[in-house]
Every structure is written in structure tokens, then in C-alpha cells.
Design a protein around this motif. Structure first.
Motif, PDB file in Angstrom:
ATOM      1  N   VAL A 144       0.845  -1.203   0.000  1.00 24.20           N
ATOM      2  CA  VAL A 144       0.000   0.000   0.000  1.00 24.20           C
ATOM      3  C   VAL A 144       0.877   1.249   0.000  1.00 24.20           C
ATOM      4  O   VAL A 144       0.611   2.209  -0.737  1.00 24.20           O
ATOM      5  N   ALA A 145       1.947   1.248   0.796  1.00 26.06           N
ATOM      6  CA  ALA A 145       2.863   2.394   0.820  1.00 26.06           C
ATOM      7  C   ALA A 145       3.516   2.585  -0.551  1.00 26.06           C
ATOM      8  O   ALA A 145       3.685   3.718  -1.011  1.00 26.06           O
ATOM      9  N   ALA A 146       3.869   1.487  -1.212  1.00 26.21           N
ATOM     10  CA  ALA A 146       4.480   1.577  -2.542  1.00 26.21           C
ATOM     11  C   ALA A 146       3.493   2.118  -3.576  1.00 26.21           C
ATOM     12  O   ALA A 146       3.874   2.894  -4.467  1.00 26.21           O
ATOM     13  N   VAL A 147       2.223   1.755  -3.460  1.00 29.63           N
ATOM     14  CA  VAL A 147       1.200   2.263  -4.384  1.00 29.63           C
ATOM     15  C   VAL A 147       1.015   3.767  -4.179  1.00 29.63           C
ATOM     16  O   VAL A 147       0.923   4.524  -5.154  1.00 29.63           O
ATOM     17  N   ILE A 148       0.977   4.208  -2.920  1.00 33.30           N
ATOM     18  CA  ILE A 148       0.838   5.644  -2.645  1.00 33.30           C
ATOM     19  C   ILE A 148       2.044   6.395  -3.202  1.00 33.30           C
ATOM     20  O   ILE A 148       1.905   7.435  -3.834  1.00 33.30           O
ATOM     21  N   ARG A 149       3.252   5.866  -2.998  1.00 32.23           N
ATOM     22  CA  ARG A 149       4.467   6.511  -3.497  1.00 32.23           C
ATOM     23  C   ARG A 149       4.471   6.576  -5.018  1.00 32.23           C
ATOM     24  O   ARG A 149       4.933   7.549  -5.608  1.00 32.23           O
ATOM     25  N   SER A 150       3.919   5.547  -5.673  1.00 27.32           N
ATOM     26  CA  SER A 150       3.928   5.512  -7.137  1.00 27.32           C
ATOM     27  C   SER A 150       3.010   6.559  -7.765  1.00 27.32           C
ATOM     28  O   SER A 150       3.135   6.847  -8.956  1.00 27.32           O
ATOM     29  N   LYS A 151       2.091   7.130  -7.001  1.00 28.42           N
ATOM     30  CA  LYS A 151       1.190   8.150  -7.544  1.00 28.42           C
ATOM     31  C   LYS A 151       1.937   9.421  -7.930  1.00 28.42           C
ATOM     32  O   LYS A 151       1.521  10.153  -8.822  1.00 28.42           O
ATOM     33  N   ARG A 152       3.060   9.712  -7.248  1.00 29.20           N
ATOM     34  CA  ARG A 152       3.922  10.830  -7.616  1.00 29.20           C
ATOM     35  C   ARG A 152       5.287  10.547  -6.997  1.00 29.20           C
ATOM     36  O   ARG A 152       5.593  10.997  -5.900  1.00 29.20           O
ATOM     37  N   ALA A 153       6.094   9.764  -7.697  1.00 25.05           N
ATOM     38  CA  ALA A 153       7.417   9.393  -7.189  1.00 25.05           C
ATOM     39  C   ALA A 153       8.298  10.641  -7.106  1.00 25.05           C
ATOM     40  O   ALA A 153       8.155  11.566  -7.916  1.00 25.05           O
ATOM     41  N   PRO A 154       9.210  10.705  -6.161  1.00 22.61           N
ATOM     42  CA  PRO A 154      10.048  11.894  -6.023  1.00 22.61           C
ATOM     43  C   PRO A 154      10.972  12.079  -7.222  1.00 22.61           C
ATOM     44  O   PRO A 154      11.510  11.116  -7.746  1.00 22.61           O
ATOM     45  N   GLU A 155      11.101  13.322  -7.661  1.00 21.04           N
ATOM     46  CA  GLU A 155      11.961  13.591  -8.815  1.00 21.04           C
ATOM     47  C   GLU A 155      13.304  14.124  -8.319  1.00 21.04           C
ATOM     48  O   GLU A 155      13.390  14.714  -7.249  1.00 21.04           O
ATOM     49  N   PRO A 156      14.373  13.929  -9.093  1.00 16.57           N
ATOM     50  CA  PRO A 156      15.722  14.199  -8.587  1.00 16.57           C
ATOM     51  C   PRO A 156      16.162  15.662  -8.621  1.00 16.57           C
ATOM     52  O   PRO A 156      17.183  15.985  -8.040  1.00 16.57           O
TER      53      PRO A 156
END
Length: 177
Positions: A144-156
């Protein structure tokens, strides 16, 4: 020999473990988990400890030995303490809110991102930018945490997005002029 597989699992006070052949049921203050394991492995309850043994040293049995022990240990920890993942929202206007038992995220899109209610998972939001995902199953909490993170992954470049609290984003230098 497997180092992880040989370690006995200590059953804490308030947790009951029931072994029925290859089916293990763990009950604790946070809930109940049941899982079936490989029929070739022997799972036994010996004076407050759960012990997993394997019949031979084949590659398959060696792999399953440590995995089975780790899964049962995660079940015991899950029903006694639970698991949690903390996510941070980084960016102007990025925020989260709990709606019912689900989650509503504003992540810079033209629409809100809705995460529906998931059984045995609870969401908590602190200061509109910190999301806490809690549950008794380690793999479900992580997914679930990975799905939430995938909605807007951090950009470099600016580091904007949804990141784990302990995650370090490798930053890139922008254009040189």
C-alpha cells in the motif's frame, strides 16, 4: 544450514499460535492471521516457541526453510505490535487527508488522487504532509505504501513527490548556464 530457519520464534504474552499440520493461525491483540505453508516442512510449537524444520537439504527446502520462519515471525510481530510505514509529501500544495477509511491526496494533478479503503489497513495524516500506513500484515502495508508513493514518485531535481520518511533522494544538478 539456514541461520534464519534454525532460530526459534518466541511467542510473546498475549499471542496464541495454533499449528494444524501445515496451517498456522496466530491470534493477538491487533487481530488474527492464518496462512498455509509447504506440506514438507514441519512446524511445531514447543514450550512457547515455534520451530520450523526441513526434511532434507535440497535447494528448494533450504529456500523455503528460512522464508517460512520469517513469514511466521512476521505474523507474530504483526498481531502483537503491527507494522507501519511513514511517507512524506514534498512540494508546494501537496497534501493528504483521511476521507472515511480511505485517503485523498492532492499531488499537483488537476484532480485529487483517491486511495480506497483497504481491509486491515489504517491511514493517519499528520500536518497534512505526513502519511502513516499501519496494519498487521507486513507485505500488505509495504505494498500500500508503494502504491501511494507511485502516484507521484520523487523527482531528482527539486525532490518533489511522495517519499518514504527514511528515503534519501539523490539530487541532480540543474542546467548550467
Amino acid at each position: 544450514m539456514s541461520r534464519i530457519g534454525k532460530k526459534p520464534i518466541v511467542v510473546p504474552a498475549g499471542v496464541t499460535v495454533t499449528v494444524d499440520g501445515h496451517k498456522v493461525t496466530v491470534k493477538g491483540p491487533k487481530g488474527t492471521l492464518t496462512k498455509e505453508f509447504n506440506k514438507n516442512l514441519t512446524i511445531a510449537l514447543e514450550d512457547g516457541h515455534v520451530v520450523v524444520t526441513r526434511p532434507d537439504d535440497s535447494i528448494e527446502m533450504r529456500a523455503l526453510h528460512g522464508t517460512t520462519r520469517a513469514l511466521i515471525h512476521n505474523m507474530v510481530v504483526g498481531v502483537s505490535e503491527g507494522f507501519k510505514k511513514v511517507l512524506n509529501l514534498v512540494g508546494v500544495g501537496y497534501r493528504a487527508a483521511v476521507k472515511g477509511k480511505g485517503l485523498e491526496l492532492a499531488l499537483g494533478y488537476s484532480h485529487p488522487v483517491i486511495i480506497d479503503e483497504i481491509p486491515n489497513i489504517t491511514f493517519a495524516v499528520e500536518k497534512n504532509t505526513t502519511i502513516i500506513v499501519e496494519g498487521i500484515e507486513k507485505d500488505v502495508v509495504g505494498q500500500v505504501a508503494a502504491v501511494i508513493r507511485s502516484k507521484r514518485a520523487p523527482e531528482p531535481y527539486k525532490g518533489k513527490g511522495v517519499k518514504y520518511a527514511d528515503e534519501v533522494i539523490r539530487r541532480k544538478e540543474g542546467k548550467k548556464s
